[in-house]
Design an enzyme around this catalytic site. Structure first.
Site, short mmCIF file in Angstrom:
data_model
loop_
_atom_site.label_atom_id
_atom_site.label_comp_id
_atom_site.label_asym_id
_atom_site.label_seq_id
_atom_site.Cartn_x
_atom_site.Cartn_y
_atom_site.Cartn_z
N CYS A 127 0.81 -1.20 0.00
CA CYS A 127 0.00 0.00 0.00
C CYS A 127 0.84 1.26 0.00
CB CYS A 127 -0.88 -0.01 1.23
SG CYS A 127 -0.01 -0.64 2.64
N ARG A 174 -0.46 2.37 -5.68
CA ARG A 174 0.04 1.28 -4.84
C ARG A 174 -1.09 0.44 -4.26
NH1 ARG A 174 5.46 2.84 -3.63
NH2 ARG A 174 5.62 1.30 -1.99
N TRP A 234 -3.85 -2.18 -0.71
CA TRP A 234 -4.10 -3.27 -1.67
C TRP A 234 -3.93 -4.56 -0.88
CZ3 TRP A 234 -1.13 -7.36 -3.83
CH2 TRP A 234 -1.66 -7.93 -5.00
N ASN A 237 2.92 -0.66 5.63
CA ASN A 237 3.09 -1.20 4.27
C ASN A 237 4.04 -2.38 4.39
OD1 ASN A 237 3.55 -1.56 1.50
ND2 ASN A 237 5.09 0.05 1.43
N GLY A 238 3.64 -3.55 3.88
CA GLY A 238 4.56 -4.69 3.91
C GLY A 238 4.07 -5.80 4.83
N GLU A 240 2.05 -9.53 -24.71
CA GLU A 240 1.74 -8.22 -24.14
C GLU A 240 0.31 -7.78 -24.49
OE1 GLU A 240 2.65 -6.30 -21.96
OE2 GLU A 240 2.14 -4.25 -22.49
N LYS A 248 -2.77 -7.02 -21.86
CA LYS A 248 -3.60 -5.81 -21.84
C LYS A 248 -5.07 -6.17 -21.76
CE LYS A 248 -0.71 -4.23 -21.29
NZ LYS A 248 0.26 -3.56 -20.52
N GLU A 300 -6.22 -7.91 -18.42
CA GLU A 300 -6.10 -7.01 -17.28
C GLU A 300 -7.26 -6.02 -17.17
OE1 GLU A 300 -2.47 -4.84 -17.75
OE2 GLU A 300 -2.41 -4.26 -15.65
N HIS A 353 0.43 -27.85 -30.34
CA HIS A 353 0.91 -28.80 -29.33
C HIS A 353 -0.03 -28.89 -28.13
CE1 HIS A 353 4.60 -29.47 -31.51
NE2 HIS A 353 4.72 -28.16 -31.66
N LYS A 393 -1.01 -0.39 -9.42
CA LYS A 393 -0.03 0.05 -10.42
C LYS A 393 1.36 -0.43 -10.05
CE LYS A 393 1.48 2.49 -13.92
NZ LYS A 393 1.35 1.73 -15.20
#
Ligand code: M6R
Length: 616
Positions: free
Chosen positions: A14, A39, A84, A110-111, A489, A493, A496, A512, A611
């Site tokens: 966070c 965050r 988060w 945070n953590g 990529e 996108k 997400e 395969h 983010k």
């Protein structure tokens, strides 16, 4: 003894923010929190001191949700948090700040406190009861128990007992001060004549210029109006070097765009120009302030790129540039796995850590491990003053400008530009390509902004295609060589921001196994712009078509044979193979954006994401 398991506990990743100063404290904190929302944005809260009491407000939801119910007008000073969740549900009880039982202390964190279970049991045996399941609440109760009139000293005593990577801020109702502690999670302090700010990220300091310092592991900070004191364990006071930073004057804005993502997609031609600016000259590629000497670069015989998500995929494209232009073998690894590697190709391996934020915990851990094992490290970051930029042996900045949308777009194409330049530089140092050839390739990079603009100008066509494909819930994206990481990529996108099942594959791999899933409800998006694999790619398109799957080809204008196979085609400008990821991914980004829009998804802040992912 209880097991040290994190199951069921609210471990947080966070943003933490603290403010003492002349501005309105509530406003300063909510502005700071908005800038920290990258965050995490599951829940938010603020606690401050007013009339000798702690005032606390928190909400499950975004900072804007907290602001809607904020009835606080005045606080003497405050701490604020945006979360988060990693473990534990998102609810008001688990939101920070947390109070001790006497409601004299408030704390944000945070953590992860790894040994929280043992500490919690110890507190429970002493009769302390807990409201939440958070490790944060254990921390505030411990500090309350250790407190004998000096808040920083209590923090110092408690910190000795904590295990993990974390940072926190704590206040007490009787002290006009904020005390912070950091152990591996970022915590910066900005001070000027009018205010002192503590934050997970100095880029949140709004106002004039600040003297900024970053806390090193195991340091405690005590800030009061106009003063900052730093202590080593045992409360040994120390001096720290500060750097002067011009703060941003106003938060980034969407301008006339409905979403940051769209704005950032459109910014790519300009961002790429900035990434090239001053780095290409008549003598080839030139990097100012790279910090790594030419000799040490020349000496590297393997490049080990690491990154997470989009940045990892940029590394995959970079690996192809290095091979093609500098004859340098590369190992491209997902950062969260890279730190477990014990055997290397060569002791002359150089790690290139790629990260928009420069703070991603997985990438930072891989970088720290590589440094510790004695490897050279180079960071490719967008954010100045980030941990990676500070800690790597060398650093190259993307210069892409702030990327706000969780979905990374302009950072990717800027990372590719830097990786292309870096590969040409390595080629020159290793005497692989001739001077002329390097200059020509360098010049060809200057065509990229125009090439990307051409795709941007086809937005209406992309939007029409997206409308047609928006009804599907499963997608494959495929491509060969340069188009393989591009397909990955583009799939990232889409999944997400649209919450659809989108997976990328090398086009040769479908047969395969994955091809078994294809039917008329399972479209394939084919990136066709790699000339060297043209014929094989055509065969792969036919294989898809033969299974009845809807097929959209993103193909260069020269590839007319696609017309006979694909259901839909999005034409992109012709280019050489190494440059093809640029126009191709712009098409992929717009396609994902338009599908998310058609499906009514929130786009800039998709569910469950952040983010900057600052936990491992
Ligand atoms: O800041 P970083 O580049 O280190 O972030 C890495 C990933 O978390 C990031 O690229 C993520 O995959 C994006 N949300 C993708 O759009």
């Amino acid at each position: 003894m209880p097991q040290e398991s994190l199951e069921g506990v609210d471990v947080t990743m966070c943003g933490i923010f603290g403010y003492i100063g002349k501005r309105n404290v509530v406003k300063a904190c909510t502005e700071g929190l908005s800038l920290l929302e990258y965050r995490g944005y599951d829940s938010a809260g603020i606690a401050g001191v007013v009339e000798g009491k702690i005032a606390l407000r928190k909400r499950a939801g975004k900072v804007a949700d907290l602001c809607e119910v904020l009835d606080l007008v005045h606080l003497d000073f405050a701490i604020a948090h945006t979360r988060w969740a990693t473990h534990g549900v998102v609810n008001e009880c688990n939101a920070h700040p947390h109070l001790d039982s006497s409601e004299s202390f408030a704390l944000i964190h945070n953590g992860i406190i790894e040994n929280y279970a043992t500490l919690k049991q110890e507190m429970q045996e002493r009769g302390v009861s807990f409201l939440s399941e958070t490790d944060t609440e254990v921390l505030v109760q411990l500090i309350a128990a250790e407190y004998c009139g000096d808040l920083a000293a209590a923090v110092d005593r408690v910190a000795k007992r904590l295990k993990g990577v974390f940072s926190f801020l704590v206040i007490h109702k009787d002290h006009q001060e904020i005390v912070g502690f950091a152990n591996g999670c970022p915590l910066s302090v900005g001070v000027n004549e009018d205010e002192v700010i503590l934050s997970s990220d100095p880029n949140t300091f709004l106002g004039q210029s600040f003297r900024v310092l970053f806390l090193d592991p195991q340091e405690t900070v005590r800030v009061r109006r106009g003063s900052v004191e730093i202590f080593d364990p045992g409360m040994k006071q120390k001096e720290k070097r500060t750097l002067v930073m011009e703060s941003i004057l106003k938060p980034p804005s969407k301008g006339s765009f409905p979403h940051f993502m769209l704005k950032e997609i459109y910014e790519q031609p300009e961002a790429c120009k900035r990434a090239l600016e001053g780095r290409l000259g008549s003598n080839g590629v030139f990097f100012q302030n790279l910090l790594l000497s030419e000799e040490s670069l020349r000496d590297s015989d393997v490049v080990w790129t690491v990154g997470s998500g989009t940045s990892f995929l940029a590394g995959m494209v970079g690996g192809l540039f290095l091979e093609e232009w500098a004859s340098l073998p590369s190992l491209c690894e997902i950062a969260s796995e890279a730190q477990y590697r014990t055997t290397f190709f060569s002791s002359k391996t150089m790690m290139v850590a790629i990260s928009q934020s420069g703070e991603t915990a997985d990438t930072l851990a891989a970088l720290r491990k590589a440094k510790c094992d004695g490897y050279k490290t180079l960071a490719l970051c967008n954010t100045e003053h980030s941990a990676m930029a500070r800690e790597a042996d060398g650093v190259l900045f993307l210069k892409a400008g702030p990327e706000v949308s969780v979905c990374s777009t302009k950072a990717f194409t800027s990372q590719l530009i830097l990786l292309a330049l870096f590969s040409l530089h390595m080629s020159a140092l290793r005497k692989r390509l001739g001077e002329e050839e390097i200059l020509l390739l360098g010049k060809s990079l200057e065509q990229l902004p125009q090439m990307m603009q051409t795709v941007l100008d086809r937005v209406d066509q992309i939007a029409a295609l997206a409308k047609k494909y928006a009804r599907y819930d499963d997608f494959f994206f495929m491509g060969r060589r340069y188009m393989y990481p591009t397909a990955l990529e583009a799939a990232l996108k889409l999944k997400e921001i649209s919450y659809v099942n989108a997976n990328g594959y090398p086009a040769g791999e479908l047969k395969h196994g994955p091809i078994a899933l294809l039917d008329r409800n399972f479209p394939v998006i084919a990136f066709c712009a790699n000339e060297k694999t043209r014929e094989k790619m055509i065969s792969n398109l036919m294989e898809v078509k033969a299974r009845g799957a809807p097929l959209l080809a993103i193909a260069p204008e020269r590839m007319k044979e696609v017309e006979k196979i694909a259901d839909d085609i999005l034409w992109i400008p012709d280019s050489s193979d190494p440059l093809a990821p640029f126009p191709s991914i712009v098409a992929g980004q717009l396609f994902a954006y338009e599908i998310a829009k058609a499906r009514g998804c929130p786009i800039d802040q998709p569910r469950n994401l952040a983010k900057s992912v600052t936990v491992e």
